[in-house]
Design a protein around this motif. Structure first.
Motif, PDB file in Angstrom:
ATOM      1  N   CYS A 145       0.828  -1.213   0.000  1.00 25.53           N
ATOM      2  CA  CYS A 145       0.000   0.000   0.000  1.00 25.53           C
ATOM      3  C   CYS A 145       0.860   1.261   0.000  1.00 25.53           C
ATOM      4  O   CYS A 145       0.584   2.219  -0.731  1.00 25.53           O
ATOM      5  CB  CYS A 145      -0.926   0.010   1.214  1.00 25.53           C
ATOM      6  SG  CYS A 145      -2.235  -1.229   1.147  1.00 25.53           S
ATOM      7  N   LEU A 146       1.909   1.274   0.820  1.00 27.10           N
ATOM      8  CA  LEU A 146       2.776   2.454   0.890  1.00 27.10           C
ATOM      9  C   LEU A 146       3.522   2.670  -0.426  1.00 27.10           C
ATOM     10  O   LEU A 146       3.693   3.810  -0.880  1.00 27.10           O
ATOM     11  CB  LEU A 146       3.770   2.296   2.042  1.00 27.10           C
ATOM     12  CG  LEU A 146       3.173   2.269   3.451  1.00 27.10           C
ATOM     13  CD1 LEU A 146       4.272   2.062   4.493  1.00 27.10           C
ATOM     14  CD2 LEU A 146       2.409   3.551   3.747  1.00 27.10           C
ATOM     15  N   LYS A 151       3.584   5.634  -6.055  1.00 26.83           N
ATOM     16  CA  LYS A 151       3.332   5.603  -7.497  1.00 26.83           C
ATOM     17  C   LYS A 151       2.129   6.464  -7.870  1.00 26.83           C
ATOM     18  O   LYS A 151       2.120   7.146  -8.899  1.00 26.83           O
ATOM     19  CB  LYS A 151       3.096   4.154  -7.948  1.00 26.83           C
ATOM     20  CG  LYS A 151       4.268   3.210  -7.700  1.00 26.83           C
ATOM     21  CD  LYS A 151       3.889   1.790  -8.045  1.00 26.83           C
ATOM     22  CE  LYS A 151       5.037   0.810  -7.841  1.00 26.83           C
ATOM     23  NZ  LYS A 151       5.357   0.569  -6.426  1.00 26.83           N
ATOM     24  N   LEU A 152       1.094   6.430  -7.026  1.00 28.28           N
ATOM     25  CA  LEU A 152      -0.139   7.165  -7.325  1.00 28.28           C
ATOM     26  C   LEU A 152       0.033   8.670  -7.195  1.00 28.28           C
ATOM     27  O   LEU A 152      -0.821   9.429  -7.674  1.00 28.28           O
ATOM     28  CB  LEU A 152      -1.260   6.683  -6.400  1.00 28.28           C
ATOM     29  CG  LEU A 152      -1.754   5.246  -6.657  1.00 28.28           C
ATOM     30  CD1 LEU A 152      -2.662   4.781  -5.534  1.00 28.28           C
ATOM     31  CD2 LEU A 152      -2.484   5.167  -7.998  1.00 28.28           C
ATOM     32  N   PHE A 181      -2.736   0.921  -9.229  1.00 33.77           N
ATOM     33  CA  PHE A 181      -4.073   0.656  -8.691  1.00 33.77           C
ATOM     34  C   PHE A 181      -4.224  -0.815  -8.319  1.00 33.77           C
ATOM     35  O   PHE A 181      -4.851  -1.156  -7.311  1.00 33.77           O
ATOM     36  CB  PHE A 181      -5.138   1.064  -9.715  1.00 33.77           C
ATOM     37  CG  PHE A 181      -5.146   2.532 -10.020  1.00 33.77           C
ATOM     38  CD1 PHE A 181      -5.847   3.413  -9.202  1.00 33.77           C
ATOM     39  CD2 PHE A 181      -4.446   3.035 -11.108  1.00 33.77           C
ATOM     40  CE1 PHE A 181      -5.851   4.784  -9.471  1.00 33.77           C
ATOM     41  CE2 PHE A 181      -4.445   4.393 -11.383  1.00 33.77           C
ATOM     42  CZ  PHE A 181      -5.144   5.276 -10.561  1.00 33.77           C
ATOM     43  N   GLY A 182      -3.629  -1.696  -9.133  1.00 37.68           N
ATOM     44  CA  GLY A 182      -3.664  -3.118  -8.809  1.00 37.68           C
ATOM     45  C   GLY A 182      -2.897  -3.429  -7.545  1.00 37.68           C
ATOM     46  O   GLY A 182      -3.346  -4.216  -6.699  1.00 37.68           O
ATOM     47  N   ALA A 184      -2.304  -1.337  -5.059  1.00 35.10           N
ATOM     48  CA  ALA A 184      -3.051  -0.776  -3.939  1.00 35.10           C
ATOM     49  C   ALA A 184      -4.244  -1.661  -3.583  1.00 35.10           C
ATOM     50  O   ALA A 184      -4.515  -1.928  -2.402  1.00 35.10           O
ATOM     51  CB  ALA A 184      -3.531   0.633  -4.277  1.00 35.10           C
ATOM     52  N   LEU A 185      -4.964  -2.130  -4.587  1.00 37.23           N
ATOM     53  CA  LEU A 185      -6.127  -2.983  -4.356  1.00 37.23           C
ATOM     54  C   LEU A 185      -5.733  -4.270  -3.650  1.00 37.23           C
ATOM     55  O   LEU A 185      -6.347  -4.665  -2.641  1.00 37.23           O
ATOM     56  CB  LEU A 185      -6.804  -3.308  -5.688  1.00 37.23           C
ATOM     57  CG  LEU A 185      -7.966  -4.310  -5.633  1.00 37.23           C
ATOM     58  CD1 LEU A 185      -9.123  -3.741  -4.827  1.00 37.23           C
ATOM     59  CD2 LEU A 185      -8.416  -4.696  -7.048  1.00 37.23           C
ATOM     60  N   ALA A 186      -4.700  -4.934  -4.149  1.00 38.42           N
ATOM     61  CA  ALA A 186      -4.263  -6.190  -3.541  1.00 38.42           C
ATOM     62  C   ALA A 186      -3.797  -5.960  -2.106  1.00 38.42           C
ATOM     63  O   ALA A 186      -4.109  -6.748  -1.205  1.00 38.42           O
ATOM     64  CB  ALA A 186      -3.137  -6.808  -4.367  1.00 38.42           C
ATOM     65  N   GLY A 187      -3.073  -4.874  -1.863  1.00 38.21           N
ATOM     66  CA  GLY A 187      -2.584  -4.585  -0.524  1.00 38.21           C
ATOM     67  C   GLY A 187      -3.704  -4.348   0.466  1.00 38.21           C
ATOM     68  O   GLY A 187      -3.691  -4.888   1.582  1.00 38.21           O
ATOM     69  N   VAL A 188      -4.681  -3.547   0.084  1.00 41.02           N
ATOM     70  CA  VAL A 188      -5.807  -3.249   0.976  1.00 41.02           C
ATOM     71  C   VAL A 188      -6.607  -4.512   1.285  1.00 41.02           C
ATOM     72  O   VAL A 188      -6.975  -4.764   2.440  1.00 41.02           O
ATOM     73  CB  VAL A 188      -6.721  -2.170   0.345  1.00 41.02           C
ATOM     74  CG1 VAL A 188      -8.019  -2.041   1.126  1.00 41.02           C
ATOM     75  CG2 VAL A 188      -6.001  -0.830   0.307  1.00 41.02           C
TER      76      VAL A 188
END
Length: 261
Positions: A145-146, A151-152, A181-182, A184-188
Motif C-alpha cells: 500500500c505504501l 506511485k499514485l 491501482f492493482g 493498492a487494491l491487492a494490498g488493501v
C-alpha cells in the motif's frame, strides 16, 4: 527572536573568541526562509555566537543581493568573509551535503521500516503480542500500500520510468497506468483478509511479471536503470531491492493461497 538593524558594515566585523558569525536571511510576513532557519540552527550547534540580520522586505533583499553579488539568501559571513548559502555553510563546517541526483535506497528502506512498525502495532492491537503470523502478512500488505501511494502521487511519471524495463508494459502501455491501482487494491484486500480470490491472483500476477522484468533488465541485459517502485521521480537503482519487492508479492500470494487449502 529579536532582530538586528540592517547594517552592511557588520559583514566585516571580527568574531568574538573566533566563534562569531553573521547571517542575513529572509524573514517576511508571508515568507520565512527555511534555509535561513537551518543556517542559524547549524551555527548554534557548532558553537557560534550569531548576529542574525532579518531581510524583511523584497526591496531590502534585492539590495543585499546586488551589493554582495549573490543570487540567493541566506548568506553567512564568518570572520568578515562570505561563506555562502546553507550548503556552502555545511561544507565550511565539514558537514556532508546531499547530492539530489545521487542514487539511494533510503526511500525503500523507510517504507519497509514503517510498514514493519505498522504491522507490529496492528498485531499488538489485535492480539496483544508482536510475534504473530498475521503481523508478517500485514507487513507485506502494508508495504504494498505504501509503495502504491508513492506511485499514485504521479502516475504519469511512474509510467514513464516503468516502461523502461517492465516487459508487459512495453507490449501493452496501459498496464503501466493500471499497475499502481492493482498493487493498492491487492494490498488493501490483504490487510483486510477479504476477497482473497481477487487479491491473491492480482498480487501473484504483478509480482511475477515484475520479478521477470527486473531480473532480465538487471541481471541478463546488465542495464543500469532507476526503479519506479517508489514513484517516477525516484533515485532508487533498479536491482536487488526491486526484485525483492516483487518476490515478496509472489510469496504473499502463495502463502495466502496455501492457507486457503
Amino acid at each position: 527572536m529579536s532582530t538586528t538593524t540592517f547594517d552592511r558594515s557588520t559583514t566585516g566585523q571580527t568574531r568574538v573568541g573566533d566563534r562569531k558569525a553573521v547571517v542575513h536571511r529572509m524573514v517576511m510576513p508571508k515568507h520565512l526562509c527555511p534555509f535561513g532557519l537551518k543556517s542559524v540552527d547549524l551555527l548554534k550547534r557548532a558553537g557560534f555566537e550569531i548576529e542574525d540580520h532579518w531581510l524583511t522586505t523584497r526591496e531590502e533583499t534585492d539590495a543585499f543581493k546586488a551589493e554582495h553579488g549573490v543570487k540567493t539568501t541566506p548568506q553567512t559571513f564568518i570572520d568578515g568573509r562570505r561563506v555562502g548559502g546553507y550548503d556552502d555553510l555545511r561544507r565550511h563546517l565539514g558537514r556532508a551535503v546531499a547530492d539530489p541526483k545521487a542514487v539511494t535506497y533510503k526511500p525503500v528502506f523507510a517504507i519497509f521500516a514503517m510498514a514493519a512498525l505498522m504491522a507490529l502495532a496492528a498485531s499488538w492491537a489485535a492480539f496483544g503480542t508482536l510475534a504473530t503470523g498475521r503481523a508478517a502478512e500485514w507487513f507485506v500488505a502494508i508495504a504494498m500500500c505504501l509503495l502504491a501511494v508513492q506511485k499514485l502521487r504521479d502516475v504519469e511519471g511512474f509510467s514513464n520510468m516503468f516502461l523502461g524495463y517492465d516487459l508487459l508494459a512495453q507490449r501493452w502501455v496501459r498496464y503501466a497506468y493500471l499497475y499502481p491501482f492493482g498493487e493498492a487494491l491487492a494490498g488493501v484486500l490483504m490487510i483486510a483478509g477479504a476477497l482473497t480470490w481477487i487479491s491473491i491472483p492480482v498480487a501473484f500476477f504483478l509480482g511475477t511479471v515484475g520479478a521477470f522484468s527486473v531480473f532480465k533488465a538487471v541481471y541478463i541485459d546488465k542495464r543500469e536503470l532507476r526503479c519506479a517502485c517508489v514513484g517516477g521521480d525516484s533515485n532508487v537503482p533498479l536491482g536487488f531491492v526491486s526484485l525483492t519487492e516483487n518476490l515478496m508479492m509472489v510469496g504473499m500470494a502463495l502463502w495466502m493461497a496455501l492457507r486457503m487449502v
